[in-house]
Design a protein around this motif. Structure first.
Motif, PDB file in Angstrom:
ATOM      1  N   LEU A 160     -10.081 -38.015  14.500  1.00 30.57           N
ATOM      2  CA  LEU A 160      -8.899 -38.120  13.656  1.00 30.57           C
ATOM      3  C   LEU A 160      -7.926 -36.988  13.923  1.00 30.57           C
ATOM      4  CD1 LEU A 160      -8.218 -40.249  11.617  1.00 30.57           C
ATOM      5  CD2 LEU A 160      -9.237 -38.863   9.847  1.00 30.57           C
ATOM      6  N   LYS A 161      -8.431 -35.851  14.345  1.00 29.11           N
ATOM      7  CA  LYS A 161      -7.611 -34.636  14.440  1.00 29.11           C
ATOM      8  C   LYS A 161      -8.155 -33.783  15.564  1.00 29.11           C
ATOM      9  CE  LYS A 161      -7.119 -30.385  11.625  1.00 29.11           C
ATOM     10  NZ  LYS A 161      -7.301 -29.829  10.274  1.00 29.11           N
ATOM     11  N   MET A 162      -7.287 -33.195  16.361  1.00 25.37           N
ATOM     12  CA  MET A 162      -7.735 -32.235  17.381  1.00 25.37           C
ATOM     13  C   MET A 162      -6.572 -31.314  17.695  1.00 25.37           C
ATOM     14  SD  MET A 162      -9.978 -32.897  20.756  1.00 25.37           S
ATOM     15  CE  MET A 162     -10.609 -31.465  21.671  1.00 25.37           C
ATOM     16  N   ARG A 163      -6.654 -30.121  17.184  1.00 25.07           N
ATOM     17  CA  ARG A 163      -5.575 -29.142  17.361  1.00 25.07           C
ATOM     18  C   ARG A 163      -5.438 -28.726  18.814  1.00 25.07           C
ATOM     19  NH1 ARG A 163      -6.823 -24.890  12.554  1.00 25.07           N
ATOM     20  NH2 ARG A 163      -6.001 -26.094  10.810  1.00 25.07           N
ATOM     21  N   GLY A 164      -4.207 -28.743  19.290  1.00 30.44           N
ATOM     22  CA  GLY A 164      -3.929 -28.222  20.625  1.00 30.44           C
ATOM     23  C   GLY A 164      -4.371 -29.112  21.753  1.00 30.44           C
ATOM     24  N   SER A 165      -4.585 -30.381  21.471  1.00 30.21           N
ATOM     25  CA  SER A 165      -5.040 -31.271  22.536  1.00 30.21           C
ATOM     26  C   SER A 165      -4.707 -32.711  22.166  1.00 30.21           C
ATOM     27  CB  SER A 165      -6.563 -31.151  22.715  1.00 30.21           C
ATOM     28  OG  SER A 165      -7.048 -32.186  23.544  1.00 30.21           O
ATOM     29  N   GLN A 200     -14.267 -21.926  21.403  1.00 31.03           N
ATOM     30  CA  GLN A 200     -14.076 -21.101  20.201  1.00 31.03           C
ATOM     31  C   GLN A 200     -13.324 -21.849  19.102  1.00 31.03           C
ATOM     32  OE1 GLN A 200     -13.136 -17.204  22.408  1.00 31.03           O
ATOM     33  NE2 GLN A 200     -13.380 -16.619  20.252  1.00 31.03           N
ATOM     34  N   THR A 201     -13.673 -23.091  18.917  1.00 26.30           N
ATOM     35  CA  THR A 201     -13.086 -23.872  17.835  1.00 26.30           C
ATOM     36  C   THR A 201     -14.194 -24.396  16.931  1.00 26.30           C
ATOM     37  OG1 THR A 201     -13.165 -25.853  19.217  1.00 26.30           O
ATOM     38  CG2 THR A 201     -11.076 -24.661  19.149  1.00 26.30           C
ATOM     39  N   ALA A 202     -13.790 -24.796  15.720  1.00 29.48           N
ATOM     40  CA  ALA A 202     -14.713 -25.388  14.752  1.00 29.48           C
ATOM     41  C   ALA A 202     -14.445 -26.881  14.696  1.00 29.48           C
ATOM     42  CB  ALA A 202     -14.514 -24.770  13.373  1.00 29.48           C
ATOM     43  N   ASN A 203     -15.502 -27.676  14.896  1.00 28.57           N
ATOM     44  CA  ASN A 203     -15.334 -29.112  15.063  1.00 28.57           C
ATOM     45  C   ASN A 203     -16.240 -29.852  14.087  1.00 28.57           C
ATOM     46  OD1 ASN A 203     -13.637 -28.966  17.652  1.00 28.57           O
ATOM     47  ND2 ASN A 203     -15.424 -27.661  18.094  1.00 28.57           N
ATOM     48  N   VAL A 259      -9.230 -27.205   7.451  1.00 28.28           N
ATOM     49  CA  VAL A 259      -9.350 -25.901   8.092  1.00 28.28           C
ATOM     50  C   VAL A 259     -10.041 -25.935   9.447  1.00 28.28           C
ATOM     51  CG1 VAL A 259      -9.284 -24.716   5.870  1.00 28.28           C
ATOM     52  CG2 VAL A 259     -11.470 -25.303   6.864  1.00 28.28           C
ATOM     53  N   VAL A 260     -10.669 -27.049   9.793  1.00 31.53           N
ATOM     54  CA  VAL A 260     -11.323 -27.124  11.098  1.00 31.53           C
ATOM     55  C   VAL A 260     -10.305 -27.468  12.186  1.00 31.53           C
ATOM     56  CG1 VAL A 260     -13.591 -27.729  10.196  1.00 31.53           C
ATOM     57  CG2 VAL A 260     -11.917 -29.537  10.679  1.00 31.53           C
ATOM     58  N   ASP A 261     -10.727 -27.272  13.443  1.00 33.56           N
ATOM     59  CA  ASP A 261      -9.828 -27.533  14.574  1.00 33.56           C
ATOM     60  C   ASP A 261      -9.877 -28.979  15.036  1.00 33.56           C
ATOM     61  OD1 ASP A 261      -8.846 -24.717  15.297  1.00 33.56           O
ATOM     62  OD2 ASP A 261     -11.009 -24.453  15.125  1.00 33.56           O
ATOM     63  N   SER A 262     -11.052 -29.619  14.851  1.00 37.85           N
ATOM     64  CA  SER A 262     -11.085 -31.052  15.148  1.00 37.85           C
ATOM     65  C   SER A 262     -11.944 -31.737  14.097  1.00 37.85           C
ATOM     66  CB  SER A 262     -11.616 -31.341  16.553  1.00 37.85           C
ATOM     67  OG  SER A 262     -13.025 -31.360  16.582  1.00 37.85           O
ATOM     68  N   TYR A 263     -11.736 -33.019  13.953  1.00 44.56           N
ATOM     69  CA  TYR A 263     -12.350 -33.768  12.854  1.00 44.56           C
ATOM     70  C   TYR A 263     -12.681 -35.162  13.357  1.00 44.56           C
ATOM     71  CZ  TYR A 263     -12.574 -35.831   8.087  1.00 44.56           C
ATOM     72  OH  TYR A 263     -12.958 -36.463   6.929  1.00 44.56           O
ATOM     73  N   ALA A 264     -13.966 -35.456  13.421  1.00 46.34           N
ATOM     74  CA  ALA A 264     -14.400 -36.788  13.855  1.00 46.34           C
ATOM     75  C   ALA A 264     -15.154 -37.448  12.712  1.00 46.34           C
ATOM     76  CB  ALA A 264     -15.310 -36.686  15.074  1.00 46.34           C
ATOM     77  N   GLY A 271      -4.747 -33.492   9.992  1.00 49.92           N
ATOM     78  CA  GLY A 271      -4.506 -33.984  11.332  1.00 49.92           C
ATOM     79  C   GLY A 271      -3.266 -34.838  11.479  1.00 49.92           C
ATOM     80  N   THR A 272      -2.506 -35.039  10.417  1.00 49.16           N
ATOM     81  CA  THR A 272      -1.296 -35.862  10.539  1.00 49.16           C
ATOM     82  C   THR A 272      -0.117 -35.074  11.116  1.00 49.16           C
ATOM     83  OG1 THR A 272      -0.878 -35.419   8.191  1.00 49.16           O
ATOM     84  CG2 THR A 272      -1.835 -37.557   8.753  1.00 49.16           C
TER      85      THR A 272
END
Lengths: 256, 256, 256, 256, 256, 256
Positions: free
Chosen positions: A203-208, A24-27, A180-185, B34-35
């Protein structure tokens, strides 16, 4: 902890994600033309169905469904058949219609999710939302609402985004969706040894936790997205024009 | 002298700040997606409550409170429980409403501060004020008034700001807020050895000495913002694409 | 020749200026947030009063007088007391009001100068004049008239100007004020050895010789603006991202 | 051939010009604030009068005549006295008025030239013509007509132009005046060995050979514009941030 | 094959062009102020008349004919006399008038071509067409029609174009004319060894082979455009700020 | 697998494409003026006719058919004759007309395809579509529809696109067409050893593997587009200003 992850089924990529996407995340997957954003997205949907028993949805704002059949078929993925079996649904629509659909009770997407048991969605691509408004703040609110509506449906979302620059970063942050997304590649072209490689980075991954290294990858005409080893001895990979690092160059010249 | 500082409770970061933030000041944290701006802000609030007995307030202009519960929970911080205990308040609002609220006697924020004894506030993020006006001068006056209103309430403020550039500086100083805050810290992505590190730097701190060095940090999925050692032997860290300095490279190649 | 200079009283900085500022001139200090423009300006005013017996005036377009009291106090300078003694006056006003005031006989500034015997003025900052007009030519004429009016009052002026770029030069010459002032100093952040230094340089000084070297400086929390030694062995300091010069690097690697 | 040149009387600079300016030509000097454009122009006029017996005219669009008296006096040049003797005339005017004056028979400039026998003119600065129009084509026609009118009066013209960039080139060619003048010299700041040098270069000179080398110069507080030796062992001088060339660096490190 | 070429008569330059220009083609010369575009063009016309017996036409949109007489005379070319002999015609006009003239039967240009037997034309400069429209597409169509009209008259055309950047490329392709011409040569300033050289390069030549090397040239005050040897041991010549290539630098330092 | 490819007949280029283009796809060739886009396109059409028996269509939005005859003839390709034989058709039209034609049943293009059995089409160039709208989203939809209409006719399409930058990438992604085509090749100027080389690279190819290496090529005045060997020992080729890689430079200097 990784047992409840939404795996992409792509060897190495799930490891970069700390086991897979969080449910349930936006990637977000961003890249220039030809970097394989859509291929990665199709593979996320295909593997979800055939490897993890999770029906999938593809929302497209430009390409016709038969183009996805065609592209998927070249990798040996029979999207047409999966759609007949009720495991996949490709919806060609517009950002405007999709927004309204998600605001209504009993909309098409909500219905598909309920009937098919859809767990994964590919939105290809978020760039088309930019036609809705010239105002960056409005765009961000629209994108944020859209993403949250998908997440409320219980979906794990893979969103593609087109990068206007061939090499290196876009000249300006042309969209605030990455916030605003939960992860960013990001997927990047990289010139090394007079040839073009491709580089993937989370680059970014919320909660992990997630991998910090920049990995090479290829789009294999049979197997799709394939991760390769980490880059070595290069400086400035994300600029697209790296140079061999000095230490490595000296080693190569004098010691090897 | 450091006894009256408002400590973040983050090991190393308080030392960079010369002991912590100065009470009743506005402190800016700027970074790309993501920072870890929001993570640092949540940790400032959480540690304030559980380590220093200072109730906290979070003002958010985009994310729902449950998103903060969710994100905080992944670090083991029970924001939901703290809110029930009256030690934390998360207010989701808009820049417009917040401005008016602070101008009124007996507004919500003033009331919360009085009732809960709030001492710290996280504003996430100042970037949303940009929707209020296209005029840079007006924006600056609005931001300055907002910040002063919070400081008049006796609050020590941590303000996040989004940087539109992934690597290096934003192409232009898109906001003048850095001139009106009391301290200014920047978080940057840095590519080193074919991987992405993160760099923190205190650029400005009124009325106090502060560290000048650029420190590595990580967002630990359990512990949150964690400072690491200083960078070594690199030139151009803040550009995002540093290169090993020549002296260091020669040493590595010939001497080690 | 240096006997009739208006000394800043800052060790080393007066030497860079060839003995101090020339009386009745307009002197620009430009820098990014946190580089110490206002500190340098306050020190110019403070030293004028306590070391050289020259009363001073501070014209501010944003910060309240108590903010100057507060900031000055952290350096041990009691601005509140000096104001009571009639040696200092802090006027918070707007560019519009100030322009009109200077055009009238018997305006506030003229009156203060006559009554207090003001000799020095700090204008903090000239950047706020940009709100008066979008037209670069009009802005220049307004700034030129304003500066000349202050000089006609017999004042030696220190004018601060905000630089929108964190590192290096602003992307474009956003104001032409540097062409109309009598001296022009720039303050810059410089990344060296994985830390941030500060660099000061006198670029222009009409009617006087001045130092050409780029000097390091610090904002000492007790003493204020403190000049340090010249930079050594670096190329590209003003870009903000210097690199050790090749000759120096070879020496360090092979000879030392 | 150099006998009929209009000499600046500045040692070395006339040699760079192949003996001096060609009579009845328009000669552009472009530079950033503080590079000495106006000093060079005043020296051209002053030397014309006292060394070559050629009366001069200064047309200024911003600075008052007394500012020129003041600036000239710091170099020991008594402009006030020269004006009394009828050998110099400083006219403070506007681009609009000057254009019309030159179109009329018996205008002020024409009259001055006839009465005083003016041979040289300094226009300080051409940048002020940009206020006349936003249209680049119109601006060019206005400037071209203005220059030709001065040349028709038999004058040898030195025109100053402000460069908006502190270091290196302006980001775009902000004026096309360089295409219509007869010679074009640029003055640049150059950072070398952690100090700021100044560089002069003749880029264009119609109908004459000229020096191609980039020369150092200083603004001497007594003598004015003073040419120094050529730069040596540097690459990228005109970028403002040169680096020592590799060959030179090796020589310095290993051989010297 | 080279026998039917339209030779410029400039030693070395015709060789770079594979023998000379191809008859009835449009050939673009682009360069910054002072690079010698007009000199090259005048030489093309002059040599056509005196060496190859081909009368010439010069169409100018800014400079008066006497300016061409003057400039040509400094190279020893008597344009005034050639015009009297009916071998040369200099027409000062505007882009608007020229367009209409070429559309009419019996226009001035057509008449001159018929009466004088004109074979070569210099258009100085195409940049002035930009005043006709702000629309890039319209500009391109106008330029294309103009060029074709000249070619239909049987003329071999040399077209100059001003480059707005002093060093290196223009920041954006400000005109699309390079796509519609038959050949495209660029003239560039290059800083080497602390002096300014000039570089010529043929980038495009339809229907012919041409030299790919970047050649040095000078504008000789007697002889005009003079090609020199190829650059050697430099990288990045077209950027304007080349650096000595590493291999060459090592050789110079250690072997020579 | 390569048996059903649409071969260009250009040695080496078909191998780069994994055997040739895929039937009924849209294939983009982007390059600066003089890089040979149109030559490559003409060769694709010519070889289709004479080597693979596939009639061809050229749609041009600027150049007249006789210009193609002329250009082709210089390579020894008799387009005039092929058109008489009914194997080639050159249509000079506008983007507006072409769009409408393709939407109508029995339009010119449809008719030509049916009558001649056309299999290949060259569209020269897609850049002219930019005149239809200032809106990037509208442009993309127009281009996408146009491309799909051609593909529905059974055609394999080669589309040229002009790059506004001479060296390196365009400053911004000025068109999104690269995202909608099936393959994307770029042609670039590269400065190496003080001369200009040309580089070709396949960046994207849907449904097929393709070469990743950057290859040199030349436009041979007899044979047209000719691929040469891969670049060696260079870094930053696609920037247009490569430098010899350090390892290679050391080898050259010390070992060879």
């Amino acid at each position: 902890m990784t047992t409840d992850r939404v795996k992409t089924g792509i060897e190495g990529f799930d490891e970069m994600l700390g086991g897979g996407y969080i449910p349930q995340t936006a990637n977000l997957i961003e890249g220039a033309p030809g970097t394989g954003k859509t291929t990665l997205g199709m593979q996320f949907i295909y593997n979800g169905i055939v490897k993890f028993n999770e029906p999938g949805l593809i929302i497209t704002f430009e390409e016709f469904p038969h183009q996805y059949y065609h592209n998927a078929a070249s990798f040996g993925w029979d999207f047409n058949q999966l759609e007949k079996e009720g495991l996949l649904k490709i919806i060609m629509t517009s950002p405007e219609v999709t927004r309204q659909d998600l605001e209504n009770v009993g909309g098409i997407i909500e219905t598909q999710v309920a009937q098919m048991g859809v767990r994964r969605v590919l939105v290809d691509s978020m760039t088309h939302f930019e036609r809705l408004t010239q105002n960056a703040t409005d765009l961000r609110q629209i994108e944020y609402s859209f993403i949250n509506a998908l997440k409320r449906e219980g979906l794990t979302c893979l969103l593609t985004k087109e990068s206007p620059a061939l090499l290196g970063d876009a000249p300006e942050g042309d969209s605030e969706i990455a916030f605003v997304v939960d992860s960013y590649a990001i997927l990047r072209y990289v010139e090394i040894d007079s040839a073009i490689s491709k580089a993937a980075l989370i680059l970014k991954m919320r909660g992990s936790d997630h991998a910090k290294e920049i990995r090479q990858y290829e789009i294999d005409p049979q197997a799709g997205f394939q991760l390769k080893s980490k880059f070595e001895g290069q400086e400035g990979i994300l600029s697209g024009n790296p140079s061999r690092s000095k230490v490595d160059a000296f080693d190569k010249a004098f010691i090897e």
